[in-house]
Scaffold this active site. Structure first.
Site, PDB file in Angstrom:
ATOM      1  N   HIS A 123     -70.525  -5.560  15.273  1.00 18.14           N
ATOM      2  CA  HIS A 123     -71.746  -6.034  15.940  1.00 18.14           C
ATOM      3  C   HIS A 123     -72.305  -5.221  16.975  1.00 18.14           C
ATOM      4  O   HIS A 123     -73.072  -5.372  17.866  1.00 18.14           O
ATOM      5  CB  HIS A 123     -71.457  -7.329  16.871  1.00 18.14           C
ATOM      6  CG  HIS A 123     -71.056  -8.832  16.087  1.00 18.14           C
ATOM      7  ND1 HIS A 123     -70.159  -9.727  16.702  1.00 18.14           N
ATOM      8  CD2 HIS A 123     -71.728  -9.289  15.083  1.00 18.14           C
ATOM      9  CE1 HIS A 123     -70.157 -10.541  15.735  1.00 18.14           C
ATOM     10  NE2 HIS A 123     -70.843 -10.478  14.709  1.00 18.14           N
ATOM     11  N   ASP A 149     -71.208 -25.438  13.173  1.00 17.53           N
ATOM     12  CA  ASP A 149     -72.478 -25.395  13.332  1.00 17.53           C
ATOM     13  C   ASP A 149     -72.495 -25.969  14.943  1.00 17.53           C
ATOM     14  O   ASP A 149     -72.158 -27.090  15.036  1.00 17.53           O
ATOM     15  CB  ASP A 149     -73.591 -25.922  12.818  1.00 17.53           C
ATOM     16  CG  ASP A 149     -74.811 -25.731  13.098  1.00 17.53           C
ATOM     17  OD1 ASP A 149     -75.084 -25.788  14.419  1.00 17.53           O
ATOM     18  OD2 ASP A 149     -75.716 -25.302  12.319  1.00 17.53           O
ATOM     19  N   MET A 150     -72.475 -25.097  16.102  1.00 15.35           N
ATOM     20  CA  MET A 150     -72.677 -25.733  17.299  1.00 15.35           C
ATOM     21  C   MET A 150     -73.566 -26.821  17.699  1.00 15.35           C
ATOM     22  O   MET A 150     -73.387 -27.637  18.537  1.00 15.35           O
ATOM     23  CB  MET A 150     -72.800 -24.458  18.122  1.00 15.35           C
ATOM     24  CG  MET A 150     -72.776 -24.753  19.810  1.00 15.35           C
ATOM     25  SD  MET A 150     -70.953 -25.411  19.992  1.00 15.35           S
ATOM     26  CE  MET A 150     -69.713 -23.730  20.163  1.00 15.35           C
ATOM     27  N   ARG A 151     -74.642 -26.915  16.994  1.00 14.18           N
ATOM     28  CA  ARG A 151     -75.524 -27.832  17.292  1.00 14.18           C
ATOM     29  C   ARG A 151     -74.854 -29.376  16.822  1.00 14.18           C
ATOM     30  O   ARG A 151     -74.824 -30.318  17.490  1.00 14.18           O
ATOM     31  CB  ARG A 151     -76.888 -27.907  16.202  1.00 14.18           C
ATOM     32  CG  ARG A 151     -77.765 -26.890  16.906  1.00 14.18           C
ATOM     33  CD  ARG A 151     -78.746 -26.679  15.785  1.00 14.18           C
ATOM     34  NE  ARG A 151     -78.169 -25.781  14.578  1.00 14.18           N
ATOM     35  CZ  ARG A 151     -78.808 -24.772  13.964  1.00 14.18           C
ATOM     36  NH1 ARG A 151     -80.360 -24.861  13.923  1.00 14.18           N
ATOM     37  NH2 ARG A 151     -78.154 -24.147  13.085  1.00 14.18           N
ATOM     38  N   GLU A 170     -81.134  -7.140  15.567  1.00 14.03           N
ATOM     39  CA  GLU A 170     -80.514  -5.872  15.066  1.00 14.03           C
ATOM     40  C   GLU A 170     -81.310  -5.154  13.937  1.00 14.03           C
ATOM     41  O   GLU A 170     -81.146  -4.090  14.015  1.00 14.03           O
ATOM     42  CB  GLU A 170     -79.160  -6.629  14.248  1.00 14.03           C
ATOM     43  CG  GLU A 170     -78.204  -6.995  15.220  1.00 14.03           C
ATOM     44  CD  GLU A 170     -76.894  -8.025  14.490  1.00 14.03           C
ATOM     45  OE1 GLU A 170     -76.169  -7.398  14.206  1.00 14.03           O
ATOM     46  OE2 GLU A 170     -77.239  -9.091  14.564  1.00 14.03           O
ATOM     47  N   LYS A 175     -80.335  -8.811   2.428  1.00 16.23           N
ATOM     48  CA  LYS A 175     -81.632  -9.199   3.577  1.00 16.23           C
ATOM     49  C   LYS A 175     -82.372  -8.020   3.732  1.00 16.23           C
ATOM     50  O   LYS A 175     -81.769  -6.782   3.824  1.00 16.23           O
ATOM     51  CB  LYS A 175     -80.834  -9.538   4.827  1.00 16.23           C
ATOM     52  CG  LYS A 175     -80.301 -11.107   4.747  1.00 16.23           C
ATOM     53  CD  LYS A 175     -79.641 -11.591   5.949  1.00 16.23           C
ATOM     54  CE  LYS A 175     -78.712 -12.406   5.756  1.00 16.23           C
ATOM     55  NZ  LYS A 175     -77.569 -12.151   6.657  1.00 16.23           N
ATOM     56  N   ARG A 218     -77.842  -1.088   7.044  1.00 14.83           N
ATOM     57  CA  ARG A 218     -76.729  -1.590   7.837  1.00 14.83           C
ATOM     58  C   ARG A 218     -75.349  -1.210   7.254  1.00 14.83           C
ATOM     59  O   ARG A 218     -75.199  -1.771   6.017  1.00 14.83           O
ATOM     60  CB  ARG A 218     -76.884  -3.144   8.021  1.00 14.83           C
ATOM     61  CG  ARG A 218     -75.739  -3.654   9.079  1.00 14.83           C
ATOM     62  CD  ARG A 218     -75.568  -5.136   8.975  1.00 14.83           C
ATOM     63  NE  ARG A 218     -74.581  -5.456   9.821  1.00 14.83           N
ATOM     64  CZ  ARG A 218     -73.925  -6.600   9.793  1.00 14.83           C
ATOM     65  NH1 ARG A 218     -74.217  -7.470   8.546  1.00 14.83           N
ATOM     66  NH2 ARG A 218     -72.915  -6.952  10.408  1.00 14.83           N
ATOM     67  N   GLY A 232     -75.252 -18.272  21.429  1.00  9.43           N
ATOM     68  CA  GLY A 232     -75.525 -17.781  22.928  1.00  9.43           C
ATOM     69  C   GLY A 232     -76.994 -17.763  23.559  1.00  9.43           C
ATOM     70  O   GLY A 232     -77.339 -18.086  24.467  1.00  9.43           O
ATOM     71  N   ARG A 291     -63.462 -18.350  11.760  1.00  7.43           N
ATOM     72  CA  ARG A 291     -62.420 -17.489  12.181  1.00  7.43           C
ATOM     73  C   ARG A 291     -61.616 -17.640  13.350  1.00  7.43           C
ATOM     74  O   ARG A 291     -62.160 -18.258  14.285  1.00  7.43           O
ATOM     75  CB  ARG A 291     -62.813 -16.175  12.313  1.00  7.43           C
ATOM     76  CG  ARG A 291     -63.589 -15.272  11.037  1.00  7.43           C
ATOM     77  CD  ARG A 291     -64.059 -13.885  11.137  1.00  7.43           C
ATOM     78  NE  ARG A 291     -65.463 -13.994  10.668  1.00  7.43           N
ATOM     79  CZ  ARG A 291     -66.214 -12.982  11.016  1.00  7.43           C
ATOM     80  NH1 ARG A 291     -66.202 -12.317  11.934  1.00  7.43           N
ATOM     81  NH2 ARG A 291     -67.617 -12.915  10.155  1.00  7.43           N
ATOM     82  N   ASN A 316     -79.891  -4.850   4.542  1.00 13.28           N
ATOM     83  CA  ASN A 316     -78.451  -5.478   4.807  1.00 13.28           C
ATOM     84  C   ASN A 316     -77.871  -5.876   3.515  1.00 13.28           C
ATOM     85  O   ASN A 316     -78.155  -7.175   3.072  1.00 13.28           O
ATOM     86  CB  ASN A 316     -78.613  -6.443   6.069  1.00 13.28           C
ATOM     87  CG  ASN A 316     -77.204  -6.843   6.384  1.00 13.28           C
ATOM     88  OD1 ASN A 316     -76.107  -6.590   5.616  1.00 13.28           O
ATOM     89  ND2 ASN A 316     -77.236  -7.702   7.233  1.00 13.28           N
ATOM     90  N   GLY A 373     -72.442 -16.039  17.571  1.00 12.02           N
ATOM     91  CA  GLY A 373     -73.336 -16.213  16.390  1.00 12.02           C
ATOM     92  C   GLY A 373     -72.164 -17.126  15.695  1.00 12.02           C
ATOM     93  O   GLY A 373     -71.144 -17.593  16.152  1.00 12.02           O
ATOM     94  N   ASN A 374     -72.510 -17.030  14.250  1.00 11.95           N
ATOM     95  CA  ASN A 374     -71.191 -17.683  13.510  1.00 11.95           C
ATOM     96  C   ASN A 374     -69.913 -16.842  13.601  1.00 11.95           C
ATOM     97  O   ASN A 374     -69.106 -17.336  13.905  1.00 11.95           O
ATOM     98  CB  ASN A 374     -71.665 -17.568  12.032  1.00 11.95           C
ATOM     99  CG  ASN A 374     -71.033 -18.800  11.383  1.00 11.95           C
ATOM    100  OD1 ASN A 374     -70.250 -19.663  11.927  1.00 11.95           O
ATOM    101  ND2 ASN A 374     -71.122 -18.763   9.952  1.00 11.95           N
TER     102      ASN A 374
HETATM  103  P1  AMP Z   1     -76.218 -16.330  14.061  1.00 14.72           P
HETATM  104  O1  AMP Z   1     -74.940 -15.884  13.303  1.00 14.72           O
HETATM  105  O2  AMP Z   1     -76.559 -15.372  15.344  1.00 14.72           O
HETATM  106  O3  AMP Z   1     -77.346 -16.553  13.127  1.00 14.72           O
HETATM  107  O4  AMP Z   1     -75.864 -17.748  14.701  1.00 14.72           O
HETATM  108  C1  AMP Z   1     -75.653 -18.995  13.601  1.00 14.72           C
HETATM  109  C2  AMP Z   1     -75.148 -19.857  14.836  1.00 14.72           C
HETATM  110  O5  AMP Z   1     -75.900 -20.264  15.912  1.00 14.72           O
HETATM  111  C3  AMP Z   1     -75.294 -21.309  13.724  1.00 14.72           C
HETATM  112  O6  AMP Z   1     -74.003 -21.447  13.235  1.00 14.72           O
HETATM  113  C4  AMP Z   1     -75.087 -22.330  15.018  1.00 14.72           C
HETATM  114  O7  AMP Z   1     -73.806 -22.592  15.493  1.00 14.72           O
HETATM  115  C5  AMP Z   1     -75.661 -21.504  16.346  1.00 14.72           C
HETATM  116  N1  AMP Z   1     -76.973 -22.245  16.481  1.00 14.72           N
HETATM  117  C6  AMP Z   1     -78.425 -21.993  16.055  1.00 14.72           C
HETATM  118  N2  AMP Z   1     -79.271 -22.826  16.748  1.00 14.72           N
HETATM  119  C7  AMP Z   1     -78.513 -23.466  17.694  1.00 14.72           C
HETATM  120  C8  AMP Z   1     -79.050 -24.314  18.716  1.00 14.72           C
HETATM  121  N3  AMP Z   1     -80.087 -24.594  18.650  1.00 14.72           N
HETATM  122  N4  AMP Z   1     -78.101 -24.948  19.388  1.00 14.72           N
HETATM  123  C9  AMP Z   1     -76.893 -24.645  19.082  1.00 14.72           C
HETATM  124  N5  AMP Z   1     -76.309 -23.648  18.391  1.00 14.72           N
HETATM  125  C10 AMP Z   1     -77.069 -23.158  17.705  1.00 14.72           C
END
Ligand code: AMP
Length: 402
Positions: free
Chosen positions: A183, A285-287, A387, A17, A94, A335, A244, A10, A213-214
């Site tokens: 995606h 970041d959702m966390r 993926e 990656k 990819r 998710g 975005r 990727n 995801g992000n």
């Molecule tokens: P991805 O682009 O699929 O790698 O997702 C990345 C995003 O997932 C991060 O920016 C976080 O917002 C979210 N994320 C990862 N771990 C957690 C978690 N334990 N709880 C909530 N959001 C998470």
């Protein structure tokens, strides 16, 4: 015996990656990442998964993609898995934008490279980097089949009614303006894995896939085929994402240009990099956002509410598009991990047969699982996406067939 390993690449503008998989059992032999290519402080992180071994990290200048791939091959070679290995069956790349032309994974030749290049105007950030990765890998192993797996391919089954914008047809055709979706590899993998979780064939089920995801996108998958998706000409349309904006009245752009005096590039950066969750509350970041919500932070709460409101609108829209829904599947970083997002997105949708069981929703696991109450009319599922495995599987299937 024929070779069974596939290297998945990727390639981004300044990163690569990679994962090496053995397709006999879909196991991962090594994973890694080269970052900051072209800088003094490039970083290579390599984790051998075959027979153990610790993660190896190195920092130092890696001037270009060719040097990056050579460094990756050298790392793989330390475990007897180098790019020159006769065990390698193919390299799967990819590729973000395949336009209308590429509906399936495709063995790369000069004509394919030319077509990916022709698509650069609709994917200026991604396709040039993908092409560099492909050209470099081909130079290193000209004898090896290389396959392009397109992010857009799964969405090429969308009917014209979903794929076209309601703008002047000649203008749209001249500039190849239509909804391509992204995606796709994830939506394909997750919709199939959801059918499997339900113990049914993909051709028998209708699934709404929420890749959060992000970047984030939703898709409506009818009997295994995508009939609508939330991203469009570019990955900017649709859901609220990390940085975005997602959907927006296009007149906001004219307003920013005419009244705000912003340039096209400034607006592009604003909507792609400084909007979404980060624009609304300063965090993407959702966390972190959930932590702030739990502390009573109003700005984070509003960002969360806007994110959920948009998500709910898409669930409702795709429910209507599909007519009958068998499952809603959550995937990707948010998710798969953020139970409060899943709970809030499904809350209040009982009339649609949708509900989340609080206890099941709280379970943390890497396995596909149901989170709807027993006997629910529509299944709600968490289905981890993969993926790289999907790219490897599609690559291997194509090479094995030829
Ligand atoms: P991805 O682009 O699929 O790698 O997702 C990345 C995003 O997932 C991060 O920016 C976080 O917002 C979210 N994320 C990862 N771990 C957690 C978690 N334990 N709880 C909530 N959001 C998470």
């Amino acid at each position: 015996m024929s070779p069974t390993r596939v290297l998945v690449l990727n390639s981004g503008s300044s990163s690569v990656k990679y994962q090496l998989l053995d397709m006999r059992d879909n196991s991962r032999l090594a994973v890694g990442l080269v970052e900051r290519i072209g800088e003094e402080t490039s970083r290579l992180k390599h984790t051998p998964l075959h027979g153990g071994g610790a993660t190896r990290e190195s920092t130092g200048p890696i001037p270009d993609h060719e040097a990056a791939l050579k460094a990756v091959s050298a790392e793989l070679a330390k475990d007897g898995l180098g790019l020159d290995s006769s065990e390698l069956a193919a390299i799967g790349h990819r590729v973000v934008h395949g336009g209308k032309s590429f509906t399936e994974p495709t063995v790369i030749d000069e004509a394919v490279l030319a077509e990916i290049e022709r698509l650069i105007p609709v994917a200026p950030l991604h396709n040039p980097a993908n092409l560099t990765g492909i050209r470099t890998a081909r130079a290193l192993r000209p004898d090896l089949p290389q396959v392009a797996v397109f992010d857009t391919a799964f969405h090429t089954t969308m009917p014209e009614s979903a794929a076209r914008y309601a703008i002047d047809v000649r203008t749209a055709d001249e500039y190849r303006i239509r909804r391509y979706g992204f995606h796709g590899t994830s939506h394909a993998f997750v919709s199939r894995a959801t059918a499997e979780l339900l113990g049914r064939a993909p051709e028998d089920v209708n699934v709404i896939v929420l890749h959060l995801g992000n970047g984030a996108s939703a898709s409506a998958v009818e009997k295994g085929r995508c009939v609508d998706t939330s991203m469009g000409l570019t990955p900017l349309e649709g859901l609220v994402m990390g940085t975005r904006s997602g959907d927006l009245d296009p007149a906001v752009i004219f307003h920013l240009a005419r009244v705000g005096g912003l340039s096209t590039d400034e607006i592009d950066t604003l909507l792609n990099k400084r909007s979404g969750l980060i624009g609304l509350c300063g965090d993407n970041d959702m966390r972190e956002i959930r932590r702030r919500v739990d502390e009573g932070d109003q700005q984070a709460q509003l960002a969360f509410d806007i994110y959920i409101h948009r998500l709910k609108k898409y669930i409702g829209a795709y429910y209507a598009v599909l007519g009958r829904v068998d499952a809603v599947a959550f995937t990707a970083g948010v998710g798969e991990n953020a139970a409060p997002v899943r709970e809030a997105a499904i809350a209040g949708l009982q009339e649609l047969g949708l509900a989340v069981d609080a206890e099941l929703n709280a379970v943390r696991s890497d396995e596909p699982r149901l989170i709807s109450p027993a006997g629910a009319r529509v299944a709600v599922a968490v289905v981890p996406t993969d993926e790289e495995l999907e790219i490897a599987a599609q690559t291997y299937a194509l090479v094995a067939r030829n």
